[in-house]
Design a protein around this motif. Structure first.
Motif, PDB file in Angstrom:
ATOM      1  N   HIS A   1      41.029  44.155  40.009  1.00 55.87           N
ATOM      2  CA  HIS A   1      40.214  43.969  41.202  1.00 55.87           C
ATOM      3  C   HIS A   1      41.057  44.172  42.458  1.00 55.87           C
ATOM      4  O   HIS A   1      42.206  43.727  42.532  1.00 55.87           O
ATOM      5  CB  HIS A   1      39.621  42.566  41.220  1.00 55.87           C
TER       6      HIS A   1
ATOM      7  N   GLY B   1      38.255  41.099  37.237  1.00 52.32           N
ATOM      8  CA  GLY B   1      38.816  39.955  37.934  1.00 52.32           C
ATOM      9  C   GLY B   1      39.652  39.131  36.966  1.00 52.32           C
ATOM     10  O   GLY B   1      40.151  39.623  35.955  1.00 52.32           O
TER      11      GLY B   1
ATOM     12  N   THR C   1      35.996  31.495  41.553  1.00 56.09           N
ATOM     13  CA  THR C   1      36.094  32.902  41.163  1.00 56.09           C
ATOM     14  C   THR C   1      35.231  33.143  39.926  1.00 56.09           C
ATOM     15  O   THR C   1      35.081  32.230  39.096  1.00 56.09           O
ATOM     16  CB  THR C   1      37.566  33.297  40.892  1.00 56.09           C
TER      17      THR C   1
ATOM     18  N   GLN D   1      33.706  47.420  38.615  1.00 55.81           N
ATOM     19  CA  GLN D   1      34.284  46.125  38.969  1.00 55.81           C
ATOM     20  C   GLN D   1      33.645  45.086  38.064  1.00 55.81           C
ATOM     21  O   GLN D   1      32.425  44.917  38.054  1.00 55.81           O
ATOM     22  CB  GLN D   1      34.028  45.815  40.441  1.00 55.81           C
TER      23      GLN D   1
ATOM     24  N   THR E   1      33.174  41.296  36.578  1.00 56.97           N
ATOM     25  CA  THR E   1      33.271  39.853  36.803  1.00 56.97           C
ATOM     26  C   THR E   1      32.278  39.130  35.910  1.00 56.97           C
ATOM     27  O   THR E   1      31.391  39.742  35.303  1.00 56.97           O
ATOM     28  CB  THR E   1      32.965  39.471  38.265  1.00 56.97           C
TER      29      THR E   1
ATOM     30  N   ILE F   1      37.661  37.103  44.477  1.00 61.09           N
ATOM     31  CA  ILE F   1      36.734  38.091  43.950  1.00 61.09           C
ATOM     32  C   ILE F   1      35.296  37.612  44.109  1.00 61.09           C
ATOM     33  O   ILE F   1      34.991  36.439  43.890  1.00 61.09           O
ATOM     34  CB  ILE F   1      37.055  38.320  42.458  1.00 61.09           C
TER      35      ILE F   1
END
Length: 284
Positions: free
Chosen positions: A96, A127, A156, A184, A186, A248
């Motif tokens: 990230h 992340g 996070t 990305q 997460t 993040i």
């Protein structure tokens, strides 16, 4: 039949990717400095050619993020050698925030090399791994009954490495849909460390606490454990970012790649070794 190469094949993401590929009947070659199918060292280019032989698609990662010119150069050099050897698809495990990082970040040049390689590519930017609690950095604190970090009350969205592996396998094997994509990755919602530890304590049935500490104390702790000072500083600064609200934010990478939501932290805890094999806290 051409082979899938998995760098870091004994690590957190690599072994999960290799397991999935093999379960689907794909020929897999794991590569690492020890324990893989072939010996592979990013610092030793002589070890690269045997790993790349007859490889169709490769999962790439950089195991050492300490600053240094060689770490800016070695993944780009590997990308060039892989393409020359006939690799037609590359999936890079990045991190990230690399896109916004300075040019001194070791993964910045790696991302650029993959995107300019001339073959199919996908970049993964996860992340913080949920498995840091169960397998790596934070496990000693969990086992000892107290996790001390300089993250304050920051939150996070921890990503389950199982989701990273699912995305990587899709990018490595699917005929279409992932070329040229940067995901990305997460979890579904932000979680504070106190909340995360509480969920682990509930699952294991034993007391575990979280203690916010000063960055300087954490730096001393890491270096005392043998972490190189430059790496200790990187991790400390990332945790400070969480504390200061610069961490993040939730992204839709898992859903874009897999057409399903990411696993929750509760799902991670329930399926991890923390729940299957709770340990007695270490005594001082």
């Amino acid at each position: 039949m051409q082979t899938f190469l998995v760098l870091g094949g004994t690590g957190t993401t690599g072994r999960r990717i290799a397991r999935r590929l093999r379960a689907s009947g794909h020929p897999v070659r794991t590569a690492s400095r020890s324990g893989g199918d072939v010996h592979f060292d990013l610092g030793d280019p002589a070890s690269w050619a045997p790993a790349l032989d007859s490889v169709r698609a490769a999962y790439l990662m950089e195991p050492d993020l300490r600053p240094g010119a060689d770490r800016h150069e070695r993944l780009p050099r590997l990308v060039a050698e892989a393409v020359a050897a006939g690799v037609r698809r590359l999936v890079l495990l990045s991190a990230h925030g690399v896109g916004e990082a300075g040019d001194d970040h070791p993964l910045k040049a790696a991302e650029q090399a993959v995107r300019e390689s001339g073959v199919e590519w996908t970049v993964l930017q996860p992340g913080w791994f949920a498995q840091n609690f169960s397998e790596t950095f934070w496990l000693p604190g969990i086992e000892a009954g107290n996790l001390a970090l300089p993250a304050g009350d920051g939150r996070t969205p921890f990503i389950d490495a199982e989701d990273i592996a699912d995305v990587a396998v899709a990018a490595l094997t699917a005929e279409a849909g992932h070329n040229g994509q940067t995901y990305q990755l997460t979890g579904p919602r932000p979680l504070g460390f106190a909340e995360a530890v509480e969920r682990i304590a509930t699952a294991t049935g034993r007391p575990i606490s979280y203690t916010p500490i000063a960055p300087e104390a954490y730096l001393e702790l890491l270096t005392a454990q043998g972490t190189p000072p430059a790496v200790a500083r990187i991790f400390t600064n990332l945790l400070i970012d969480i504390r200061e609200g610069r961490g993040i934010t939730v992204s839709d990478g898992v859903e874009r790649a897999l057409a399903r939501p990411p696993r929750s932290f509760e799902d991670f805890v329930a399926g991890s070794r923390l729940s299957r094999n709770p340990r007695t806290p270490r005594r001082p």
